[in-house]
Design a protein around this motif. Structure first.
Motif, mmCIF file in Angstrom:
data_model
loop_
_atom_site.group_PDB
_atom_site.id
_atom_site.type_symbol
_atom_site.label_atom_id
_atom_site.label_comp_id
_atom_site.label_asym_id
_atom_site.label_seq_id
_atom_site.Cartn_x
_atom_site.Cartn_y
_atom_site.Cartn_z
ATOM 1 N N LEU A 94 16.399 9.896 5.141
ATOM 2 C CA LEU A 94 16.382 8.824 4.151
ATOM 3 C C LEU A 94 15.028 8.753 3.474
ATOM 4 O O LEU A 94 13.992 9.062 4.081
ATOM 5 C CB LEU A 94 16.706 7.481 4.812
ATOM 6 N N LEU A 95 15.035 8.330 2.217
ATOM 7 C CA LEU A 95 13.819 8.164 1.447
ATOM 8 C C LEU A 95 13.735 6.727 0.958
ATOM 9 O O LEU A 95 14.588 6.276 0.192
ATOM 10 C CB LEU A 95 13.791 9.133 0.273
ATOM 11 N N PHE A 96 12.707 6.015 1.421
ATOM 12 C CA PHE A 96 12.461 4.648 0.983
ATOM 13 C C PHE A 96 11.269 4.645 0.043
ATOM 14 O O PHE A 96 10.205 5.181 0.377
ATOM 15 C CB PHE A 96 12.191 3.739 2.189
ATOM 16 N N ASN A 119 18.185 7.325 -1.602
ATOM 17 C CA ASN A 119 19.263 8.313 -1.430
ATOM 18 C C ASN A 119 20.361 7.835 -0.487
ATOM 19 O O ASN A 119 20.621 8.474 0.544
ATOM 20 C CB ASN A 119 18.685 9.642 -0.944
ATOM 21 N N PRO A 120 21.042 6.727 -0.793
ATOM 22 C CA PRO A 120 22.140 6.282 0.081
ATOM 23 C C PRO A 120 23.247 7.320 0.224
ATOM 24 O O PRO A 120 23.988 7.312 1.208
ATOM 25 C CB PRO A 120 22.653 5.009 -0.604
ATOM 26 N N SER A 121 23.331 8.243 -0.732
ATOM 27 C CA SER A 121 24.361 9.287 -0.645
ATOM 28 C C SER A 121 24.184 10.154 0.598
ATOM 29 O O SER A 121 25.151 10.756 1.087
ATOM 30 C CB SER A 121 24.338 10.168 -1.894
ATOM 31 N N ALA A 122 22.946 10.222 1.138
ATOM 32 C CA ALA A 122 22.711 11.015 2.347
ATOM 33 C C ALA A 122 23.501 10.466 3.527
ATOM 34 O O ALA A 122 23.941 11.225 4.400
ATOM 35 C CB ALA A 122 21.221 11.038 2.679
ATOM 36 N N ILE A 123 23.684 9.151 3.549
ATOM 37 C CA ILE A 123 24.453 8.526 4.636
ATOM 38 C C ILE A 123 25.913 8.948 4.546
ATOM 39 O O ILE A 123 26.522 9.363 5.545
ATOM 40 C CB ILE A 123 24.322 6.994 4.581
ATOM 41 N N TRP A 124 26.482 8.856 3.351
ATOM 42 C CA TRP A 124 27.893 9.195 3.184
ATOM 43 C C TRP A 124 28.131 10.680 3.410
ATOM 44 O O TRP A 124 29.162 11.075 3.964
ATOM 45 C CB TRP A 124 28.368 8.771 1.790
ATOM 46 N N SER A 125 27.180 11.502 3.005
ATOM 47 C CA SER A 125 27.315 12.938 3.261
ATOM 48 C C SER A 125 27.328 13.217 4.760
ATOM 49 O O SER A 125 28.130 14.024 5.247
ATOM 50 C CB SER A 125 26.150 13.682 2.594
ATOM 51 N N ALA A 126 26.452 12.521 5.514
ATOM 52 C CA ALA A 126 26.415 12.703 6.966
ATOM 53 C C ALA A 126 27.708 12.222 7.615
ATOM 54 O O ALA A 126 28.207 12.840 8.562
ATOM 55 C CB ALA A 126 25.221 11.962 7.556
ATOM 56 N N ARG A 142 0.808 -1.222 0.000
ATOM 57 C CA ARG A 142 0.000 0.000 0.000
ATOM 58 C C ARG A 142 0.838 1.267 0.000
ATOM 59 O O ARG A 142 0.341 2.334 -0.370
ATOM 60 C CB ARG A 142 -0.909 0.029 1.232
ATOM 61 N N THR A 143 2.096 1.181 0.431
ATOM 62 C CA THR A 143 2.872 2.380 0.751
ATOM 63 C C THR A 143 3.760 2.815 -0.404
ATOM 64 O O THR A 143 4.620 2.064 -0.876
ATOM 65 C CB THR A 143 3.726 2.131 2.003
ATOM 66 N N ALA A 144 3.546 4.055 -0.851
ATOM 67 C CA ALA A 144 4.335 4.605 -1.950
ATOM 68 C C ALA A 144 5.753 4.930 -1.507
ATOM 69 O O ALA A 144 6.709 4.806 -2.281
ATOM 70 C CB ALA A 144 3.662 5.862 -2.495
ATOM 71 N N GLY A 145 5.909 5.366 -0.252
ATOM 72 C CA GLY A 145 7.235 5.710 0.229
ATOM 73 C C GLY A 145 7.220 6.112 1.692
ATOM 74 O O GLY A 145 6.160 6.367 2.276
ATOM 75 N N VAL A 146 8.427 6.146 2.264
ATOM 76 C CA VAL A 146 8.611 6.532 3.662
ATOM 77 C C VAL A 146 9.736 7.549 3.738
ATOM 78 O O VAL A 146 10.852 7.297 3.259
ATOM 79 C CB VAL A 146 8.951 5.329 4.555
ATOM 80 N N LEU A 147 9.454 8.708 4.328
ATOM 81 C CA LEU A 147 10.479 9.715 4.599
ATOM 82 C C LEU A 147 10.883 9.549 6.058
ATOM 83 O O LEU A 147 10.065 9.715 6.957
ATOM 84 C CB LEU A 147 9.935 11.120 4.372
ATOM 85 N N LEU A 148 12.135 9.210 6.301
ATOM 86 C CA LEU A 148 12.603 8.901 7.643
ATOM 87 C C LEU A 148 13.733 9.833 8.051
ATOM 88 O O LEU A 148 14.766 9.907 7.383
ATOM 89 C CB LEU A 148 13.092 7.449 7.713
ATOM 90 N N ALA A 149 13.547 10.545 9.164
ATOM 91 C CA ALA A 149 14.618 11.349 9.757
ATOM 92 C C ALA A 149 15.398 10.464 10.726
ATOM 93 O O ALA A 149 14.816 9.837 11.606
ATOM 94 C CB ALA A 149 14.043 12.548 10.481
ATOM 95 N N VAL A 150 16.715 10.413 10.553
ATOM 96 C CA VAL A 150 17.577 9.556 11.372
ATOM 97 C C VAL A 150 18.451 10.443 12.253
ATOM 98 O O VAL A 150 19.055 11.414 11.784
ATOM 99 C CB VAL A 150 18.446 8.645 10.488
ATOM 100 N N HIS A 151 18.514 10.099 13.554
ATOM 101 C CA HIS A 151 19.213 10.931 14.539
ATOM 102 C C HIS A 151 20.274 10.105 15.282
ATOM 103 O O HIS A 151 20.116 9.819 16.473
ATOM 104 C CB HIS A 151 18.225 11.506 15.553
ATOM 105 N N PRO A 152 21.369 9.738 14.628
ATOM 106 C CA PRO A 152 22.396 8.946 15.318
ATOM 107 C C PRO A 152 23.013 9.673 16.497
ATOM 108 O O PRO A 152 23.441 9.044 17.471
ATOM 109 C CB PRO A 152 23.432 8.671 14.212
ATOM 110 N N GLN A 153 23.053 11.002 16.443
ATOM 111 C CA GLN A 153 23.637 11.776 17.541
ATOM 112 C C GLN A 153 22.825 11.620 18.824
ATOM 113 O O GLN A 153 23.390 11.614 19.929
ATOM 114 C CB GLN A 153 23.777 13.251 17.142
#
Length: 249
Positions: free
Chosen positions: A244-246, A222-229, A176-187
């Motif tokens: 991240l965008l799934f 957008n795996p590049s977001a991980i490397w940029s972080a 059912r899900t078109a996508g998931v926008l996820l904010a990740v807070h490792p800090q």
């Protein structure tokens, strides 16, 4: 009420002097432009947009002008009051859920930044005010059952607690899900851990890998977001969050 136009849509907010600088950034298009681009890409008139961490309505009331309907989830009592106040003056069908995402029966939330009402209320860390509340909870299956349409889009921004609800992410209906926008807070996760810095860093990296794997069945766009972080974290010697965008396969 104060009308703020950002990314071609107008949302009416309570006139809060303490938010003046933020409203200026928002109106100038300087606050998370990628988030709005992705919402516009994934949400249409056939979509239920589920915003987990609705804060003061910036994304849910904006998306309500595109979506069939919106479900906004917010446990912070001050923010939930603002969301409720806004519902009568903004367009679109918005259901408000005063709860935190969790499979537990309740969840203790701490103020961060000097009180509730900020964007940083967290179940993982606290500030020195000692303010906390016990919030009701809601699960992904319950939210999906509330949806008015077959097509879904999720946005999740829960200040570090994303690391603790992997079971909820696995419960997202992939069909059912078109996508998931996820904010990740490792800090935030790292700040909640004990032990030497290198050990906390290693545990945070392993937890982030598990977090991403919990979205198996989606494509990470957008795996590049991980490397940029990672690059920013190394350069500034402190962990940086990222979005991240799934996307549905």
């Amino acid at each position: 009420m104060r009308a703020i136009t950002y990314f071609q849509r107008t949302v009416h907010f309570p006139d809060k002097p303490e938010k003046a600088r933020f409203f200026c950034r928002l109106q100038a298009g300087q606050w998370e432009p990628g988030t709005f681009r992705n919402i516009e890409r994934l949400v249409d008139e056939t979509t239920t947009y589920i915003d987990i961490g609705g804060w003061i309505g910036v994304t849910p009331y904006w998306a309500a002008q595109i979506a069939d309907n919106v479900i906004a989830v917010e446990p912070d009592p001050v923010c939930f009051g603002i969301l409720t106040e806004m519902r009568g003056t903004n367009a679109g069908a918005v259901a408000l859920v005063n709860a935190a995402l969790s499979h537990d029966e309740c969840l203790v939330l701490n103020s961060v930044g000097g009180g509730f009402g900020s964007s940083e209320t967290s179940a993982l860390i606290a500030d020195d005010t000692g303010m906390s509340i016990t919030a009701n909870t809601v699960t992904v299956p319950e939210l999906q059952a509330m949806a008015r349409t077959e097509r879904l889009c999720f946005k999740v921004d829960i200040e570090g607690y994303e690391y603790k609800v992997l079971d909820q992410f696995r419960a997202i209906d992939r069909k059912r899900t078109a996508g998931v926008l996820l904010a990740v807070h490792p800090q935030i996760l790292a700040a909640s851990l004990s032990g030497p810095a290198i050990l906390r860093l290693a545990r945070t990296a392993a937890a982030t890998f598990r977090l991403i794997r919990s979205f198996r069945g989606f494509r990470l766009e957008n795996p590049s977001a991980i490397w940029s972080a990672i690059r920013k974290s190394i350069a500034q010697r402190e962990l940086k969050g990222f979005d991240l965008l799934f996307i549905a396969r």
